[in-house]
Enzyme design. Structure first.
Site, PDB file in Angstrom:
ATOM      1  N   ILE A 400       7.236   1.125  39.268  1.00  0.00           N
ATOM      2  CA  ILE A 400       9.054   2.119  38.269  1.00  0.00           C
ATOM      3  C   ILE A 400       8.157   1.682  37.409  1.00  0.00           C
ATOM      4  O   ILE A 400       8.341   1.052  36.206  1.00  0.00           O
ATOM      5  CB  ILE A 400       9.744   1.701  38.511  1.00  0.00           C
ATOM      6  CG1 ILE A 400      10.113   1.929  40.440  1.00  0.00           C
ATOM      7  CG2 ILE A 400      10.548   2.588  38.482  1.00  0.00           C
ATOM      8  CD1 ILE A 400      11.492   0.676  41.015  1.00  0.00           C
ATOM      9  N   HIS A 401       7.821   3.492  36.072  1.00  0.00           N
ATOM     10  CA  HIS A 401       7.463   3.205  34.876  1.00  0.00           C
ATOM     11  C   HIS A 401       8.698   3.507  34.156  1.00  0.00           C
ATOM     12  O   HIS A 401       9.344   3.973  34.661  1.00  0.00           O
ATOM     13  CB  HIS A 401       6.145   3.830  34.866  1.00  0.00           C
ATOM     14  CG  HIS A 401       5.536   4.430  33.308  1.00  0.00           C
ATOM     15  ND1 HIS A 401       4.909   2.765  33.347  1.00  0.00           N
ATOM     16  CD2 HIS A 401       5.707   4.628  31.990  1.00  0.00           C
ATOM     17  CE1 HIS A 401       4.223   2.350  31.355  1.00  0.00           C
ATOM     18  NE2 HIS A 401       5.060   3.992  31.354  1.00  0.00           N
ATOM     19  N   PRO A 402       8.766   2.448  33.320  1.00  0.00           N
ATOM     20  CA  PRO A 402       8.362   1.798  32.279  1.00  0.00           C
ATOM     21  C   PRO A 402       9.108   0.650  32.515  1.00  0.00           C
ATOM     22  O   PRO A 402       9.629   0.286  31.771  1.00  0.00           O
ATOM     23  CB  PRO A 402       8.279   2.215  30.420  1.00  0.00           C
ATOM     24  CG  PRO A 402       9.125   2.804  30.784  1.00  0.00           C
ATOM     25  CD  PRO A 402       9.877   3.617  31.956  1.00  0.00           C
ATOM     26  N   GLU A 406       6.858  -3.172  36.909  1.00  0.00           N
ATOM     27  CA  GLU A 406       5.413  -2.612  37.261  1.00  0.00           C
ATOM     28  C   GLU A 406       4.469  -3.402  37.398  1.00  0.00           C
ATOM     29  O   GLU A 406       3.370  -3.376  37.932  1.00  0.00           O
ATOM     30  CB  GLU A 406       5.771  -1.474  36.705  1.00  0.00           C
ATOM     31  CG  GLU A 406       4.468  -0.835  36.684  1.00  0.00           C
ATOM     32  CD  GLU A 406       4.167   0.475  35.638  1.00  0.00           C
ATOM     33  OE1 GLU A 406       3.516   1.704  35.760  1.00  0.00           O
ATOM     34  OE2 GLU A 406       5.049   0.406  34.087  1.00  0.00           O
TER      35      GLU A 406
END
Length: 426
Positions: A400-402, A406
């Site tokens: 899952i950015h940012p 991650e």
């Protein structure tokens, strides 16, 4: 207290994001302490109400065994109450310990139990110890802007991964906490002006030194609350050295209908969540037709130092000792959290390490995360390790950015390769 210290850092960062904040930002210990104490009191009141709603009889008394089915409770006023039961659970926990051999330690020092109830700021503080309690207390005191020194006899965070422990103390040092390593306290003396003069010995050189503090906080470990229970009257056996109660996999003591859970039990992690789960599972076995036992392997935890350290599973040292260096693969990375970028914070201690078996599919043995919100990150990955996840499966997980989490799903560099583990854009 930890959150209060983190907020101080965010206030200092705020101008980078366009907020006009008056500097220096001043912290009011009294106001914080009142809020914290009110919260704890509300929790206690809530538990009392819920017990009453569930028709649980609550006795605010200090108990000791009369025999293996009976305890005698003594109220503050001296009134005695006898209680008998088919099953008895001992969950008395532990209390911080004082170094009784250090002159003035008990008279002039406080412990982690006391720091949260101080109405006034502790001022310049010496924290003695190297446990997670010692580092957490020193960390939030430094974060609140107090002159804080931490005295360690040996290594920090014994039992934790030592590479991660070193990074924790490096970060604390760079953010103002003073460390006295390899030192042991010799005495504490109150001066006429009320300050405390502490004398200590540097074990490497044998040299003695002194300094003046407002507060001395002992965080040198905890002792189980067993000595006043008259366990011998019930036939409950303890480890004579640790004074902890001997238990089996079902949390049963040497007397089958008497159980012990939490810090008071021998060989159990001194953490609240495992004790809660062990108690719940015990209740289900006794009254819910369950046979499920508490699994003490892969219990996740987080050390709430200024830069948080979350871990689950084996440390690198434990993995090597158990499986051999040639059978272990360690993937690692230094990364920069998004929160650190605009504020131009130093991220040199933000680090992730994944310990795996080398043989494919490289089953995960441990995960170690140093960075913001470590507890939240570790909680999620703990499920994967509990389910026997492999490195290959983590690499197939979309990040899952940012987020910082991650970066776990992007670990590509192994220690064995010798390549630079610093995360880059490509």
């Amino acid at each position: 207290m930890h959150q209060a210290a983190l907020l101080g850092g965010l206030i200092r960062d705020a101008h980078h994001y366009g907020w006009e904040v008056t500097h220096p930002a001043l912290h009011d210990w009294r106001k914080m302490a009142e809020a914290v104490q009110n919260h704890v009191k509300s929790l206690n009141w809530g538990h009392r109400v819920q017990l009453q709603e569930r028709k649980v009889s609550y006795f605010n008394i200090k108990a000791h065994f009369i025999d293996k089915h009976t305890v005698c409770g003594v109220a503050k006023g001296g009134k005695e109450t006898l209680l008998s039961a088919d099953h008895i659970v001992i969950a008395t926990g532990g209390r911080p310990k004082y170094p009784t051999h250090v002159e003035g330690a008990l008279e002039y020092g406080i412990t982690s139990d006391d720091i949260f109830w101080l109405k006034e700021s502790p001022g310049k503080t010496l924290v003695v110890g190297a446990s997670y309690v010692a580092l957490e207390c020193a960390g939030f005191l430094s974060g609140l802007g107090l002159d804080t020194t931490l005295m360690m006899r040996s290594i920090p965070l014994r039992g934790f991964d030592q590479q991660m422990s070193s990074l924790v103390t490096e970060h604390m040092t760079s953010h103002g906490t003073h460390f006295l390593r390899g030192c042991v306290p010799l005495g504490v003396k109150r001066l006429p002006d009320g300050h405390l003069q502490v004398t200590w010995e540097d074990r490497a050189s044998g040299r003695e030194d002194t300094d003046i503090f407002n507060t001395v906080l002992w965080a040198i470990g905890r002792v189980p609350e067993t000595r006043s229970l008259n366990l011998e009257k019930a036939g409950v056996k303890v480890n004579p050295e640790s004074q902890k109660i001997l238990v089996d996999a079902k949390e049963a003591t040497s007397v089958p209908h008497i159980y012990a859970i939490g810090d008071v039990a021998e060989g159990r992690p001194e953490l609240t969540p495992p004790a809660i789960m062990a108690g719940r599972l015990l209740a289900q076995r006794l009254f819910g037709q369950s046979s499920a036992l508490m699994d003490y392997d892969n219990v996740p935890t987080t050390v709430f130092t200024p830069l948080e350290y979350g871990c689950v599973g084996l440390s690198e040292e434990e993995a090597v000792a158990r499986h051999g260096q040639e059978h272990i693969e360690v993937y690692h990375a230094y990364y920069k959290p998004l929160e650190f970028t605009v504020a131009e914070r130093d991220a040199s201690q933000c680090y992730i390490k994944m310990v795996c078996l080398r043989k494919p599919p490289q089953v995960l043995l441990g995960l170690h995360f140093l960075g913001p919100n470590a507890g939240e990150v570790t909680q999620g990955f703990a499920l994967g390790i509990k389910c026997g996840a492999s490195y290959a499966q983590v690499m197939q997980t979309v990040g899952i950015h940012p987020t910082c989490a991650e970066e776990v799903a992007k670990l590509r560099i192994s220690k064995r390769s010798g390549l630079d583990p610093t995360v880059t854009g490509c």
